[in-house]
Enzyme design. Structure first.
Site, PDB file in Angstrom:
ATOM      1  N   HIS A   1      11.867  -0.276   7.687  1.00 56.11           N
ATOM      2  CA  HIS A   1      12.852   0.270   6.753  1.00 56.11           C
ATOM      3  C   HIS A   1      12.433   1.695   6.439  1.00 56.11           C
ATOM      4  O   HIS A   1      11.251   1.978   6.238  1.00 56.11           O
ATOM      5  CB  HIS A   1      12.873  -0.637   5.517  1.00 56.11           C
ATOM      6  CG  HIS A   1      13.240   0.024   4.243  1.00 56.11           C
ATOM      7  ND1 HIS A   1      14.461   0.622   4.052  1.00 56.11           N
ATOM      8  CD2 HIS A   1      12.576   0.157   3.063  1.00 56.11           C
ATOM      9  CE1 HIS A   1      14.508   1.096   2.810  1.00 56.11           C
ATOM     10  NE2 HIS A   1      13.383   0.837   2.201  1.00 56.11           N
TER      11      HIS A   1
ATOM     12  N   THR B   1      22.333 -41.078  -4.620  1.00 50.29           N
ATOM     13  CA  THR B   1      23.125 -42.306  -4.635  1.00 50.29           C
ATOM     14  C   THR B   1      22.441 -43.262  -3.665  1.00 50.29           C
ATOM     15  O   THR B   1      22.347 -42.972  -2.463  1.00 50.29           O
ATOM     16  CB  THR B   1      24.567 -42.021  -4.185  1.00 50.29           C
ATOM     17  OG1 THR B   1      25.095 -41.018  -5.056  1.00 50.29           O
ATOM     18  CG2 THR B   1      25.422 -43.270  -4.274  1.00 50.29           C
TER      19      THR B   1
ATOM     20  N   SER C   1       0.809  -1.215   0.000  1.00 49.10           N
ATOM     21  CA  SER C   1       0.000   0.000   0.000  1.00 49.10           C
ATOM     22  C   SER C   1       0.840   1.261   0.000  1.00 49.10           C
ATOM     23  O   SER C   1       0.328   2.339  -0.254  1.00 49.10           O
ATOM     24  CB  SER C   1      -0.939   0.000   1.214  1.00 49.10           C
ATOM     25  OG  SER C   1      -1.787  -1.121   1.159  1.00 49.10           O
ATOM     26  N   HIS C   2       2.114   1.131   0.313  1.00 48.41           N
ATOM     27  CA  HIS C   2       2.925   2.355   0.309  1.00 48.41           C
ATOM     28  C   HIS C   2       4.300   2.135  -0.321  1.00 48.41           C
ATOM     29  O   HIS C   2       5.163   2.989  -0.247  1.00 48.41           O
ATOM     30  CB  HIS C   2       3.098   2.883   1.731  1.00 48.41           C
ATOM     31  CG  HIS C   2       3.724   1.876   2.638  1.00 48.41           C
ATOM     32  ND1 HIS C   2       2.993   1.179   3.550  1.00 48.41           N
ATOM     33  CD2 HIS C   2       4.975   1.424   2.731  1.00 48.41           C
ATOM     34  CE1 HIS C   2       3.789   0.331   4.170  1.00 48.41           C
ATOM     35  NE2 HIS C   2       4.996   0.453   3.696  1.00 48.41           N
TER      36      HIS C   2
ATOM     37  N   ASP D   1      19.614 -35.584  -7.744  1.00 47.87           N
ATOM     38  CA  ASP D   1      20.336 -36.820  -8.053  1.00 47.87           C
ATOM     39  C   ASP D   1      20.676 -37.507  -6.741  1.00 47.87           C
ATOM     40  O   ASP D   1      21.000 -36.851  -5.747  1.00 47.87           O
ATOM     41  CB  ASP D   1      21.576 -36.564  -8.925  1.00 47.87           C
ATOM     42  CG  ASP D   1      22.598 -35.680  -8.254  1.00 47.87           C
ATOM     43  OD1 ASP D   1      22.246 -34.930  -7.308  1.00 47.87           O
ATOM     44  OD2 ASP D   1      23.763 -35.717  -8.678  1.00 47.87           O
TER      45      ASP D   1
ATOM     46  N   VAL E   1       7.737  -6.253  -4.443  1.00 44.76           N
ATOM     47  CA  VAL E   1       6.955  -5.827  -5.610  1.00 44.76           C
ATOM     48  C   VAL E   1       7.687  -6.274  -6.876  1.00 44.76           C
ATOM     49  O   VAL E   1       7.089  -6.776  -7.833  1.00 44.76           O
ATOM     50  CB  VAL E   1       6.786  -4.293  -5.611  1.00 44.76           C
ATOM     51  CG1 VAL E   1       6.097  -3.837  -6.892  1.00 44.76           C
ATOM     52  CG2 VAL E   1       6.012  -3.827  -4.386  1.00 44.76           C
TER      53      VAL E   1
ATOM     54  N   TYR F   1      18.653   4.358  -1.873  1.00 42.96           N
ATOM     55  CA  TYR F   1      18.052   4.370  -3.214  1.00 42.96           C
ATOM     56  C   TYR F   1      17.127   5.581  -3.345  1.00 42.96           C
ATOM     57  O   TYR F   1      16.687   6.154  -2.348  1.00 42.96           O
ATOM     58  CB  TYR F   1      17.326   3.050  -3.507  1.00 42.96           C
ATOM     59  CG  TYR F   1      16.117   2.752  -2.648  1.00 42.96           C
ATOM     60  CD1 TYR F   1      14.861   3.270  -2.956  1.00 42.96           C
ATOM     61  CD2 TYR F   1      16.222   1.940  -1.514  1.00 42.96           C
ATOM     62  CE1 TYR F   1      13.752   2.988  -2.171  1.00 42.96           C
ATOM     63  CE2 TYR F   1      15.122   1.651  -0.732  1.00 42.96           C
ATOM     64  CZ  TYR F   1      13.882   2.176  -1.074  1.00 42.96           C
ATOM     65  OH  TYR F   1      12.793   1.904  -0.285  1.00 42.96           O
TER      66      TYR F   1
HETATM   67  C1  LIG Z   1       9.312   1.362   2.917  1.00 44.38           C
HETATM   68  C2  LIG Z   1       9.267   0.211   1.953  1.00 44.38           C
HETATM   69  C3  LIG Z   1       9.856   0.338   0.728  1.00 44.38           C
HETATM   70  C4  LIG Z   1       9.813  -0.705  -0.165  1.00 44.38           C
HETATM   71  N1  LIG Z   1      10.357  -0.521  -1.392  1.00 44.38           N
HETATM   72  C5  LIG Z   1      10.253  -1.486  -2.315  1.00 44.38           C
HETATM   73  C6  LIG Z   1      10.730  -1.274  -3.617  1.00 44.38           C
HETATM   74  O1  LIG Z   1      11.193  -0.185  -3.941  1.00 44.38           O
HETATM   75  N2  LIG Z   1      10.673  -2.293  -4.499  1.00 44.38           N
HETATM   76  C7  LIG Z   1      10.146  -3.492  -4.159  1.00 44.38           C
HETATM   77  O2  LIG Z   1      10.130  -4.371  -5.001  1.00 44.38           O
HETATM   78  N3  LIG Z   1       9.678  -3.720  -2.928  1.00 44.38           N
HETATM   79  C8  LIG Z   1       9.717  -2.756  -2.001  1.00 44.38           C
HETATM   80  N4  LIG Z   1       9.257  -2.976  -0.731  1.00 44.38           N
HETATM   81  C9  LIG Z   1       8.781  -4.317  -0.366  1.00 44.38           C
HETATM   82  C10 LIG Z   1       7.361  -4.547  -0.864  1.00 44.38           C
HETATM   83  O3  LIG Z   1       6.577  -3.452  -0.547  1.00 44.38           O
HETATM   84  C11 LIG Z   1       6.765  -5.793  -0.252  1.00 44.38           C
HETATM   85  O4  LIG Z   1       7.679  -6.840  -0.265  1.00 44.38           O
HETATM   86  C12 LIG Z   1       5.500  -6.211  -0.995  1.00 44.38           C
HETATM   87  O5  LIG Z   1       4.636  -5.119  -1.129  1.00 44.38           O
HETATM   88  C13 LIG Z   1       4.798  -7.337  -0.274  1.00 44.38           C
HETATM   89  O6  LIG Z   1       3.603  -7.611  -0.918  1.00 44.38           O
HETATM   90  P1  LIG Z   1       2.592  -8.695  -0.308  1.00 44.38           P
HETATM   91  O7  LIG Z   1       1.416  -8.725  -1.199  1.00 44.38           O
HETATM   92  O8  LIG Z   1       3.306  -9.947  -0.056  1.00 44.38           O
HETATM   93  O9  LIG Z   1       2.238  -8.150   1.126  1.00 44.38           O
HETATM   94  P2  LIG Z   1       1.301  -6.965   1.607  1.00 44.38           P
HETATM   95  O10 LIG Z   1       1.223  -5.873   0.636  1.00 44.38           O
HETATM   96  O11 LIG Z   1       1.738  -6.617   2.988  1.00 44.38           O
HETATM   97  O12 LIG Z   1      -0.111  -7.631   1.639  1.00 44.38           O
HETATM   98  C14 LIG Z   1      -0.472  -8.563   2.626  1.00 44.38           C
HETATM   99  C15 LIG Z   1      -1.931  -8.346   2.928  1.00 44.38           C
HETATM  100  O13 LIG Z   1      -2.362  -9.356   3.812  1.00 44.38           O
HETATM  101  C16 LIG Z   1      -3.376  -8.802   4.614  1.00 44.38           C
HETATM  102  N5  LIG Z   1      -3.537  -9.602   5.824  1.00 44.38           N
HETATM  103  C17 LIG Z   1      -2.612  -9.868   6.766  1.00 44.38           C
HETATM  104  N6  LIG Z   1      -3.124 -10.615   7.736  1.00 44.38           N
HETATM  105  C18 LIG Z   1      -4.409 -10.845   7.409  1.00 44.38           C
HETATM  106  C19 LIG Z   1      -5.477 -11.535   8.023  1.00 44.38           C
HETATM  107  N7  LIG Z   1      -5.314 -12.163   9.183  1.00 44.38           N
HETATM  108  N8  LIG Z   1      -6.677 -11.559   7.407  1.00 44.38           N
HETATM  109  C20 LIG Z   1      -6.852 -10.939   6.218  1.00 44.38           C
HETATM  110  N9  LIG Z   1      -5.885 -10.248   5.609  1.00 44.38           N
HETATM  111  C21 LIG Z   1      -4.681 -10.205   6.187  1.00 44.38           C
HETATM  112  C22 LIG Z   1      -2.860  -7.430   4.918  1.00 44.38           C
HETATM  113  O14 LIG Z   1      -3.883  -6.544   5.304  1.00 44.38           O
HETATM  114  C23 LIG Z   1      -2.193  -7.032   3.622  1.00 44.38           C
HETATM  115  O15 LIG Z   1      -3.008  -6.218   2.813  1.00 44.38           O
HETATM  116  C24 LIG Z   1       9.235  -1.932   0.190  1.00 44.38           C
HETATM  117  C25 LIG Z   1       8.655  -2.077   1.427  1.00 44.38           C
HETATM  118  C26 LIG Z   1       8.664  -1.015   2.311  1.00 44.38           C
HETATM  119  C27 LIG Z   1       8.025  -1.186   3.633  1.00 44.38           C
END
Ligand SMILES: Cc1cc2nc3c(=O)[nH]c(=O)nc-3n(C[C@H](O)[C@H](O)[C@H](O)COP(=O)(O)OP(=O)(O)OC[C@H]3O[C@@H](n4cnc5c(N)ncnc54)[C@H](O)[C@@H]3O)c2cc1C
Length: 812
Positions: free
Chosen positions: A225, A543, A47-48, A541, A357, A259
């Protein structure tokens, strides 16, 4: 199960939404995605996320995941707005070490098919005018890298999935996982139960909590982070169309853990240089009005060095300041790879966790293929949920390694560089002796593994001098140990190699079904065989020693082999037991191996008494051993197994007997060299599920006439001749040149393949390289080149094996 099973995906982040898209595209349309937060910015990392996508990675698989994300998101829009801006990616160097490493990285990009260019400081500044060219030595530019707009990508992929029948439910918190008879039955949410045959946890850093509901350890650590955004940068005023957000390449300044990206006329700055800030998943706030659970307050003090370094690199920033910032949470794993796969004890419960992402669409596609077709369509062994040994699932281990991965995320990491903590974890019974002999240990799957022994430093060795990079975690002592193995006899600690005991009345039939070679041989036989996937790709693989009619000892590659076996176990009649920790093994190899071993035993260790690829039980002195007459180094000798309690006694017995023969303890450095001279492949490095046995040069281990086995139908009709690519042996023409692995191979001016394993061959006097090449270029004598840090090293395809092709040294 119906053709299109009911699937629930937990998490509507960029992974969950991409997965729904990929599943519905493949006809699995009964997909429900639930998220605790509001759609389509429910409050997780996606989301951010600022969404920088740099594709190049030391892992081929990760690079391919990223390349697919780029291709997919580039073709997506949401209400006419972009999901991916291909602004290019620029990684700059401010130190000689980084500049050198960028040359290596350029090679990695080439190996994995990503076009990249090395640029001088002025060319970098021309692409990114905020850069001070005087502050940098150069940069690596990848034109296809860029910015993903994660929130839009979530919604765009969700809408496509919804268009095909998927449901997305916001405000549904999963509180339990339904199960019956070892199968998942659905998810319990605060809004009621949703039945499903398949549940995929894509809950990002909440993964461990959902895992707990399913009785599964999801080994990731949520860490905060820092990400900050400046006020207006004067030099950017009016430069970028606000709707497009950015025009200059995304930027990495890894020497200072930083970055950058543009947000219109402002600059976003991400920082990994601060202290690791682990977060307890149970302390994370639930989503609610105005609450972004993944965003914690910005800790300004931690950011101070980042700001100083940023102004030094991008001097125009001095006219502005940080206006907003956050400590955002996302996932780190013990080895830096995502976590993908199915829970072994709860069928139908899958995870897709710790995914950036950058890799999201690629991971989602592999997951969808895995679910729909039964296989992920690409080699995912590095990412497999079941790759961890139990000790690697300890919470302290997960935390320590997660933090270390955060610290090292932008470091220059040598391929052999181990993590320093927590060590030592697993040690063989020979460990005290190895320490006395001055072993240099590196760590693998928790084991301390000797690479060479300082006690051998005085032995003669002639070996060319090395560059600084290839000399790391290496010693010329390895040459002396290799020579001692070829000339006299050496003892190798083989304990860390995984051993499984497969037993019971159904054991033979079970192993016959799982593997390619014929195991229906007499007790005492040893067989090299392969496990294939249903698509004919090499899963492992093995043995296999038949120790009794219904007892087989299986030398395997790791936890994934045990996992695959357990998933295929019949209801009764077969047991699989991991005997690695309770046993140990010394490889005694060299022309004098028989002179060393025979006097210790009343059993017949003569050539006729215990033939090549035969096993027997014997006593060496007081120590009961299982002896396998096999050799991974291409010399006469045996693998000698005993129980862990007798390990030290075994070592001491062999050592004492070996003194008069000049025995040495030898390490993995020598071992790796010797195995390559003999052409012995290492699974996971030389071949994976992406290759069939014939391409990998392992057709000899396949018996098509033995009856059916997994993968047989897929390889029917294939032969070594039909293979269009081949794992090929090369040697570097310059006897002093060295490469390390993963380098690109060139024919004329074109990159045509990549190196898997490489080592100096101390016996053959030049570097031995294995590489994947098109079959047309794999004929012995073909002149090629291997690129090492930007330099093209002439190489020639060689007939293999390079050493003792007649096997005279082993069979005597
Ligand atoms: C500051 C920051 C900068 C970043 N910069 C980058 C970048 O530049 N490039 C990059 O590739 N990645 C970046 N990342 C990493 C990237 O944002 C994440 O790895 C990625 O968004 C994870 O996606 P996801 O769908 O796995 O998780 P999320 O987006 O966290 O989604 C998981 C979802 O699960 C839901 N959930 C959790 N528990 C429950 C529950 N019990 N019931 C129902 N729903 C639930 C949550 O509400 C959430 O919406 C950054 C992260 C941060 C924090």
């Amino acid at each position: 199960m119906t053709k299109s099973p009911r699937v629930v995906v937990i998490g509507a982040g960029v992974v969950g939404s991409a997965l729904a898209d990929e599943l519905t595209e493949r006809g699995w349309t009964d997909v429900t995605v639930v998220d605790q937060g509001p759609l389509f910015a429910p409050g997780g990392s996606s989301s951010h996320a600022p969404g920088l996508v740099f594709q190049t990675n030391p892992s081929k698989t990760m690079t391919e995941f990223a390349a697919y994300t780029v291709r997919k998101l580039s073709g997506l829009t949401l209400d006419g707005q972009w999901c991916f801006r291909q602004v290019g990616g620029l990684e700059v160097a401010t130190t000689e070490a980084r500049w050198t490493d960028l040359r290596r990285k350029h090679g990695l990009a080439t190996s994995w098919g990503v076009e990249a260019a090395l640029l001088g400081p002025d060319e970098c500044a021309a692409r990114h005018p905020l850069l001070d060219p005087a502050a940098i030595l150069g940069g690596l530019h990848v034109a296809t890298d860029g910015l993903a707009k994660a929130v839009r990508a979530v919604e765009a992929q969700a809408r496509r999935a919804i268009g095909r029948g998927a449901r997305f439910l916001g405000g549904h918190t999963v509180v339990g996982i339904g199960r019956q008879d070892g199968r998942v039955t659905g998810v319990e949410t605060d809004q009621g139960f949703i039945p499903a045959e398949i549940v995929v946890c894509a809950a990002g850093f909440w993964g461990p909590r959902i895992g707990r509901m399913a009785g599964l350890t999801v080994p990731l650590l949520p860490l905060a982070h820092q990400y900050a955004v400046t006020g207006q940068v004067a030099a950017l005023a009016g430069v970028n169309d606000p709707a497009l957000e950015a025009g200059r390449p995304i930027l990495r300044h890894q020497d200072r853990d930083l970055y950058y990206r543009e947000h219109g006329d402002r600059i976003g700055i991400g920082y990994y240089g601060h202290r690791p800030m682990p977060i307890d998943v149970d302390d994370i706030r639930p989503p609610g009005d105005m609450v972004m659970p993944s965003v914690l307050p910005f800790t300004e003090d931690d950011f101070a060095p980042a700001w100083r370094e940023s102004v030094a690199l991008l001097p125009d920033l001095s006219g502005t300041k940080v206006e907003e910032g956050m400590n955002g949470i996302f996932s780190f794993t013990p080895d830096g790879f995502p976590i993908m796969g199915e829970h072994r004890e709860l069928a139908g419960f899958w995870v897709a966790e710790a995914v950036w992402v950058t890799h999201s669409a690629g991971v989602a596609r592999a997951m969808a293929q895995w679910l729909v077709d039964g296989q992920p369509g690409t080699d995912v062994h590095e990412c497999d949920l079941n790759r961890f040994e139990q000790v690697q699932l300890a919470p302290d281990f997960i935390e320590e390694r997660g933090k270390q991965n955060f610290i090292e995320v932008y470091d220059i990491v040598h391929p052999l560089q181990p993590m320093e903590k927590p060590r030592p974890l697993r040690t063989s019974p020979f460990y005290p002796r190895q320490r006395e002999l001055g072993a240099f240990f590196l760590e693998g799957t928790g084991w301390e593994r000797p690479y060479w022994f300082e006690s051998n430093a005085a032995l003669p060795a002639t070996v060319p001098a090395r560059d600084e990079w290839s000399a790391r975690y290496w010693s010329p002592i390895a040459a002396a140990e290799a020579a001692a193995t070829r000339q006299r006899v050496a003892m190798y600690d083989m304990t860390p190699l995984k051993r499984l005991e497969v037993s019971g009345p159904g054991a033979l039939a079970f192993l016959q079904r799982l593997t390619t070679n014929n195991l229906a041989k007499t007790v005492g036989s040893v067989t090299y065989t392969l496990m294939l996937g249903h698509d004919g790709g090499v899963r492992s693989d093995l043995t296999v020693a038949r120790l009794a009619e219904h007892v087989f000892q299986v030398g395997a590659n790791g936890p994934l082999d045990e996992d695959w076996m357990r998933r295929h176990l019949p209801a009764d009649g077969v047991q699989v037991r991991d005997i690695t920790a309770g046993t140990c093994c010394v490889g005694v190899w060299g022309p004098l191996a028989r002179d060393l071993v025979q006097p210790l035993t009343r059993a017949d260790f003569s050539h006729a008494g215990l033939k090549y690829f035969r096993a027997t039980s014997a006593y060496l002195g007081e120590v009961p051993v299982t002896a396998l007459r096999v050799s991974y180094v291409g010399e006469l000798g045996w693998e000698l197994y005993t129980s862990a309690d007798l390990g030290l006694k075994l070592w001491d017995t062999l050592w004492a007997a070996g003194r008069e023969h000049g025995v040495v303890a030898a390490g993995r450095s020598a071992f790796n060299s010797l195995r390559l001279e003999k052409g012995y492949r290492a699974w996971g490095i030389d071949m994976t599920t992406e290759h069939d046995p014939y391409e990998a040069g392992l057709g000899f281990a396949v018996r098509m006439d033995k009856g059916d086995f997994i993968g047989r139908a897929a390889i029917e009709g294939r032969t070594a001749e039909t293979a269009r690519r081949r794992l090929t042996c090369l040697t570097l023409d310059d006897p002093a040149a060295v490469v390390m692995g993963k380098e690109p191979v060139f024919a004329g001016g074109s990159a045509i393949g990549y190196v898997t394993s490489a080592s100096y061959g101390y016996t053959v006097g030049r570097t031995v390289v294995y590489a994947w090449l098109p079959a047309a270029l794999a004929a012995p004598g073909t002149a090629l080149a291997v690129e090492y840090f930007g330099e093209r090293l002439p190489a020639t395809v060689a007939a293999e094996p390079l050493f003792d092709p007649q096997m005279e040294r082993i069979r005597r």
